[in-house]
Design a protein around this motif. Structure first.
Motif, PDB file in Angstrom:
ATOM      1  N   HIS A 165      30.236  38.921  44.443  1.00  0.00           N
ATOM      2  CA  HIS A 165      31.388  39.702  43.968  1.00  0.00           C
ATOM      3  C   HIS A 165      30.981  40.495  42.716  1.00  0.00           C
ATOM      4  N   SER A 167      32.568  40.463  40.022  1.00  0.00           N
ATOM      5  CA  SER A 167      33.014  39.770  38.801  1.00  0.00           C
ATOM      6  C   SER A 167      31.825  39.465  37.893  1.00  0.00           C
ATOM      7  N   GLN A 170      31.662  41.712  34.898  1.00  0.00           N
ATOM      8  CA  GLN A 170      32.535  41.311  33.765  1.00  0.00           C
ATOM      9  C   GLN A 170      31.737  40.540  32.735  1.00  0.00           C
ATOM     10  N   ARG A 191      27.892  38.828  51.425  1.00  0.00           N
ATOM     11  CA  ARG A 191      28.256  37.452  51.808  1.00  0.00           C
ATOM     12  C   ARG A 191      27.722  37.147  53.190  1.00  0.00           C
ATOM     13  N   GLN A 205      33.267  46.370  46.198  1.00  0.00           N
ATOM     14  CA  GLN A 205      34.410  45.955  45.378  1.00  0.00           C
ATOM     15  C   GLN A 205      34.503  46.816  44.129  1.00  0.00           C
ATOM     16  N   GLU A 207      35.821  46.041  40.248  1.00  0.00           N
ATOM     17  CA  GLU A 207      36.284  45.000  39.335  1.00  0.00           C
ATOM     18  C   GLU A 207      36.907  45.687  38.129  1.00  0.00           C
ATOM     19  N   PHE A 245      41.821  31.481  41.260  1.00  0.00           N
ATOM     20  CA  PHE A 245      40.412  31.880  41.104  1.00  0.00           C
ATOM     21  C   PHE A 245      39.874  31.076  39.929  1.00  0.00           C
ATOM     22  N   PHE A 247      37.996  31.860  37.595  1.00  0.00           N
ATOM     23  CA  PHE A 247      37.783  32.607  36.347  1.00  0.00           C
ATOM     24  C   PHE A 247      39.053  33.174  35.736  1.00  0.00           C
ATOM     25  N   THR A 248      40.208  32.944  36.366  1.00  0.00           N
ATOM     26  CA  THR A 248      41.463  33.430  35.778  1.00  0.00           C
ATOM     27  C   THR A 248      42.514  32.328  35.791  1.00  0.00           C
ATOM     28  N   GLY A 279      42.949  40.726  43.988  1.00  0.00           N
ATOM     29  CA  GLY A 279      43.158  39.479  43.261  1.00  0.00           C
ATOM     30  C   GLY A 279      43.076  39.764  41.770  1.00  0.00           C
ATOM     31  N   CYS A 280      43.782  38.964  40.966  1.00  0.00           N
ATOM     32  CA  CYS A 280      43.791  39.253  39.528  1.00  0.00           C
ATOM     33  C   CYS A 280      44.229  38.027  38.733  1.00  0.00           C
ATOM     34  N   GLY A 281      44.244  38.160  37.441  1.00  0.00           N
ATOM     35  CA  GLY A 281      44.747  37.075  36.597  1.00  0.00           C
ATOM     36  C   GLY A 281      44.343  37.272  35.155  1.00  0.00           C
ATOM     37  N   ALA A 302      41.819  40.418  34.336  1.00  0.00           N
ATOM     38  CA  ALA A 302      40.789  40.957  35.222  1.00  0.00           C
ATOM     39  C   ALA A 302      41.391  41.114  36.604  1.00  0.00           C
ATOM     40  N   PHE A 303      40.799  42.005  37.363  1.00  0.00           N
ATOM     41  CA  PHE A 303      41.246  42.153  38.757  1.00  0.00           C
ATOM     42  C   PHE A 303      40.061  42.618  39.586  1.00  0.00           C
ATOM     43  N   GLY A 304      40.137  42.346  40.879  1.00  0.00           N
ATOM     44  CA  GLY A 304      39.048  42.769  41.758  1.00  0.00           C
ATOM     45  C   GLY A 304      39.619  43.174  43.106  1.00  0.00           C
TER      46      GLY A 304
HETATM   47  N1  DAH Z   1      35.993  38.125  42.670  1.00  0.00           N
HETATM   48  C1  DAH Z   1      37.131  37.938  43.543  1.00  0.00           C
HETATM   49  C2  DAH Z   1      36.665  38.004  44.985  1.00  0.00           C
HETATM   50  O1  DAH Z   1      35.576  38.431  45.232  1.00  0.00           O
HETATM   51  C3  DAH Z   1      38.157  39.003  43.300  1.00  0.00           C
HETATM   52  C4  DAH Z   1      38.821  38.836  41.982  1.00  0.00           C
HETATM   53  C5  DAH Z   1      39.948  38.045  41.861  1.00  0.00           C
HETATM   54  C6  DAH Z   1      38.324  39.435  40.852  1.00  0.00           C
HETATM   55  C7  DAH Z   1      40.582  37.885  40.663  1.00  0.00           C
HETATM   56  C8  DAH Z   1      38.944  39.285  39.622  1.00  0.00           C
HETATM   57  C9  DAH Z   1      40.089  38.481  39.544  1.00  0.00           C
HETATM   58  O2  DAH Z   1      38.526  39.849  38.523  1.00  0.00           O
HETATM   59  O3  DAH Z   1      40.700  38.320  38.343  1.00  0.00           O
HETATM   60  O4  DAH Z   1      37.390  37.628  45.849  1.00  0.00           O
END
Ligand code: DAH
Length: 338
Positions: A165, A167, A170, A191, A205, A207, A245, A247-248, A279-281, A302-304
């Motif tokens: 990912h 992320s 970040q 993957r 992706q 991010e 997730f 990380f969030t 996805g985020c948080g 963060a979000f992705g």
């Molecule tokens: N890294 C996650 C994925 O590959 C996506 C993601 C979710 C990124 C939440 C983020 C986050 O920065 O806060 O599914």
């Protein structure tokens, strides 16, 4: 009449138009032209010289005819000639290339976040465990680290893998800068999945990361709302569903109202009126600390999101494999003007 003089005149004659060409013809090659006169004058030449003078005149005529022929191609009368150019004829097609739909969507998303102060950052596609997992609060036994999901390049102490990912970027940004941070990181991820219409072993992706003092969940929601409206239109709305997730904390998944059916329900949104886009948080304090940012002073979100997924919604692409097959019938649909 001097043959040499006429030869000089033939060679010096400037032909710059169809009119000049006709003057040239009349003066030298016409029935009353100078070369014709030379042939007439041949009878006065002594017999013993006739042969060589005749040859000289023939040569001169050849030179004049060649000159006439070469200019005729340029200045021939276009209205009467058979091989005329038809300037009204449509030209043959020029092939115009096009941007790949994933590039178009990535560019559009980057532009939207640029407008609210986010800058682009990038990281490597081959990552170490720290940036892809550990710094992001993945416990050692987390299933995402599993061989089933991750392509390992090197196992053991210096474990390296294709990033799963974006992320990981970040982490690199936080390690290398001090807040405030506003960045988006587009990139390719990998993957170990069986390739089908709905899954691929590589995809893209984007991010997002925002770190500053007093950043709240409301800021996250407002940012994503702005993004959804810019990308899908003013009528778009979003909803957040609780998620998880590593990380969030808290984490959420974001749906956008289905703009294909105006949220009435269609086969793309599976008759729910909603489409999942990211996805985020709020960035987990453990992640901030791991990257050298004081979690008592700073907070952030963060979000992705998946680029294929968003392109799929924008362009109604139903099979992920189309993106990487390079079928011109698919790609041509994205040529400007098509
Ligand atoms: N890294 C996650 C994925 O590959 C996506 C993601 C979710 C990124 C939440 C983020 C986050 O920065 O806060 O599914």
């Amino acid at each position: 009449m001097n043959i040499k003089e006429i030869l000089d005149a033939v060679q010096a004659f400037e032909i710059q138009s169809a009119h000049d060409l006709e003057s040239f013809r009349i003066q030298f090659l016409g029935s009353k032209g100078q070369i014709k006169d030379l042939y007439g004058a041949l009878k006065n030449v002594p017999n013993e010289d006739k042969k060589s003078v005749g040859q000289q005149i023939n040569q001169l005529r050849q030179i004049a005819e060649d000159k006439f022929a070469s200019f005729k191609l340029t200045f021939s009368d276009k209205n009467s000639d058979e091989d005329q150019l038809d300037l009204t004829r449509p030209s043959s097609d020029t092939l115009i290339g096009s941007h790949h739909p994933l590039s178009l969507v990535r560019k559009e998303i980057i532009e939207i976040f640029n407008r609210i102060g986010y800058v682009v950052s990038e990281g490597p596609e081959i990552e170490d465990d720290w940036h892809n997992f550990s710094a992001l609060n993945f416990p050692p036994e987390h299933p995402a680290r599993d061989m089933q999901d991750t392509f390992f390049v090197e196992k053991g102490e210096n474990e390296m893998a294709l990033r799963t990912h974006t992320s990981s970027v970040q982490v690199r940004v936080m390690e290398n800068s001090t807040p405030p941070i506003r960045t988006i990181s587009p990139g390719r991820v990998y993957r170990n999945e069986a390739i089908s219409a709905r899954a691929h072993c590589f995809f893209h992706q984007i991010e997002g990361l925002y770190i500053d003092k007093n950043v709240s969940f409301a800021d996250l929601k407002q940012t994503l709302m702005f993004f959804a409206k810019e990308l899908f239109g003013e009528k778009a709305t979003i909803r957040l569903r609780p998620s998880y997730f590593p990380f969030t904390e808290p984490s959420a998944e974001v749906d956008v109202s289905c703009t294909l059916c105006n949220a009435k329900g269609c086969n793309v949104c599976k008759y729910s009126g909603w489409l999942e886009i990211l996805g985020c948080g709020m960035v987990d304090p453990n992640v901030l600390e791991a990257c050298g940012i004081d979690s008592n002073v700073y907070s952030g979100f963060a979000f992705g999101m998946g680029v294929e997924r968003i392109a799929q919604l924008k362009y109604r692409v139903t099979d992920l494999r189309l993106y990487s097959e390079n079928d011109l019938r698919f790609l041509k649909q994205f040529t400007p003007g098509n």
